[in-house]
Design a protein around this motif. Structure first.
Motif, PDB file in Angstrom:
ATOM      1  N   GLU A  77     -44.225 -20.300  11.680  1.00 50.33           N
ATOM      2  CA  GLU A  77     -42.869 -20.798  11.425  1.00 50.33           C
ATOM      3  C   GLU A  77     -42.117 -19.915  10.448  1.00 50.33           C
ATOM      4  O   GLU A  77     -40.890 -19.799  10.515  1.00 50.33           O
ATOM      5  N   MET A  78     -42.845 -19.294   9.532  1.00 50.47           N
ATOM      6  CA  MET A  78     -42.200 -18.393   8.574  1.00 50.47           C
ATOM      7  C   MET A  78     -41.800 -17.075   9.232  1.00 50.47           C
ATOM      8  O   MET A  78     -40.846 -16.426   8.797  1.00 50.47           O
ATOM      9  N   GLY A 127     -42.810 -24.228   7.619  1.00 53.45           N
ATOM     10  CA  GLY A 127     -42.780 -22.817   7.253  1.00 53.45           C
ATOM     11  C   GLY A 127     -41.366 -22.285   7.174  1.00 53.45           C
ATOM     12  O   GLY A 127     -41.032 -21.488   6.274  1.00 53.45           O
ATOM     13  N   ASN A 128     -40.522 -22.719   8.087  1.00 48.85           N
ATOM     14  CA  ASN A 128     -39.109 -22.334   8.031  1.00 48.85           C
ATOM     15  C   ASN A 128     -38.447 -22.859   6.770  1.00 48.85           C
ATOM     16  O   ASN A 128     -37.618 -22.181   6.150  1.00 48.85           O
ATOM     17  N   THR A 186     -39.371 -20.618   3.829  1.00 48.12           N
ATOM     18  CA  THR A 186     -38.578 -19.388   3.836  1.00 48.12           C
ATOM     19  C   THR A 186     -37.147 -19.650   3.398  1.00 48.12           C
ATOM     20  O   THR A 186     -36.571 -18.885   2.610  1.00 48.12           O
TER      21      THR A 186
END
Length: 281
Positions: free
Chosen positions: A227-228, A236-237, A240
């Motif tokens: 997700e990053m 995860g986004n 970030t």
């Protein structure tokens, strides 16, 4: 086959049997759980000292929030931002459950195959070692190029990360069966398939649960990392996004949620192991 010639089954002990954890690591087999009020008080006291001490030190040294937020600020961010974080948590769980279900299923099947057919092990093992030693996050950009920014590349990455862990531990469990039990089953006329289901599989349950636990944790880490790397949703986004905007309380709130998820995964498989594989090894 008469009733007296029935193949003996190896089941867990009844009440009063000594309990064994689902892993050999000392940190995970130190005991069945909290047994006394004294232990509860000690755990709470340590938590209060650590959290309160961190809060006091950050106040004394006037550490900026963008460097390290106070525990109180993280708690406030967790409460206030959770409605915005919750949808991303749902996306991460979908990726984790989907990828882990695929990876664990394939891993268990491969473990059963390679332990029954040594020739298959020689063919499959090099590729499993390749998957284990290859960082899955390095493959995420390639998967995104092929499958886009949706769920597919993340689920595939989770499956590739969790499957080998499940397979290695399950295969170890299938091999660690007491040969005397197998010989006893054969003396009763058991076939290879019967020996597998009635002897190997039940006796391998502790290691299988270890593999499921480790695989799911690896899957969670891989999902967050994927997700990053790319995509507009998932925890995860959020990591970030918050770090790029220097919103450190919100950042650590997401980290706290991920830590809680990891603890819940461990507790779930630990309890499953206690219920289905609690006999004395």
């Amino acid at each position: 086959m008469s009733e007296t010639d029935a193949i003996p089954e190896f089941k867990s002990k009844g009440a009063g049997a000594s309990d064994v954890g689902i892993t050999n690591m000392s940190a995970l087999t130190s005991g069945p759980g909290i047994k006394s009020v004294r232990e509860v008080v000690a755990i709470v006291l340590v938590a209060v000292i650590v959290i309160g001490g961190t809060e006091a030190l950050l106040n004394i040294f006037a550490v900026p929030q963008y460097v390290l937020p106070k525990p109180s600020e993280i708690a406030v961010a967790l409460v206030t931002e959770f409605p915005l974080i919750a949808p991303h948590l749902g996306h991460t769980l979908v990726e984790l459950f989907g990828g882990f279900a695929i990876g664990a299923s394939v891993g268990l099947i491969l473990a059963a195959v390679i332990t029954q057919f040594p020739f298959a092990e020689k063919i499959v093992t090099p590729y499993i070692l390749l998957l284990v030693t290859t960082p899955m996050l390095a493959l995420v950009p390639l998967l995104i190029l092929r499958f886009g920014f949706g769920y597919e590349p993340r689920i595939i990455a989770v499956a590739l990360a969790s499957g080998p862990m499940v397979m290695i531990n399950a295969a170890t469990g299938f091999r660690r069966v007491d040969q005397a039990k197998i010989a006893l089953a054969r003396s009763y006329g058991a076939s290879t398939l019967q020996i597998f289901w009635k002897v190997r599989a039940p006796m391998a349950l502790p290691m299988i649960f270890v593999g499921l636990m480790v695989g799911s944790i690896f899957g969670l880490l891989t999902a967050v990392g994927a997700e990053m790397v790319g995509g507009g949703f998932g925890l995860g986004n959020r990591l970030t996004s918050y770090s790029s905007m220097i919103q450190m309380p919100q950042f650590f709130a997401v980290v706290l949620i991920l830590s809680i998820l990891g603890i819940l995964i461990y507790v779930f498989f630990f309890l499953m192991g206690k219920k289905f594989a609690s006999w004395e090894a």
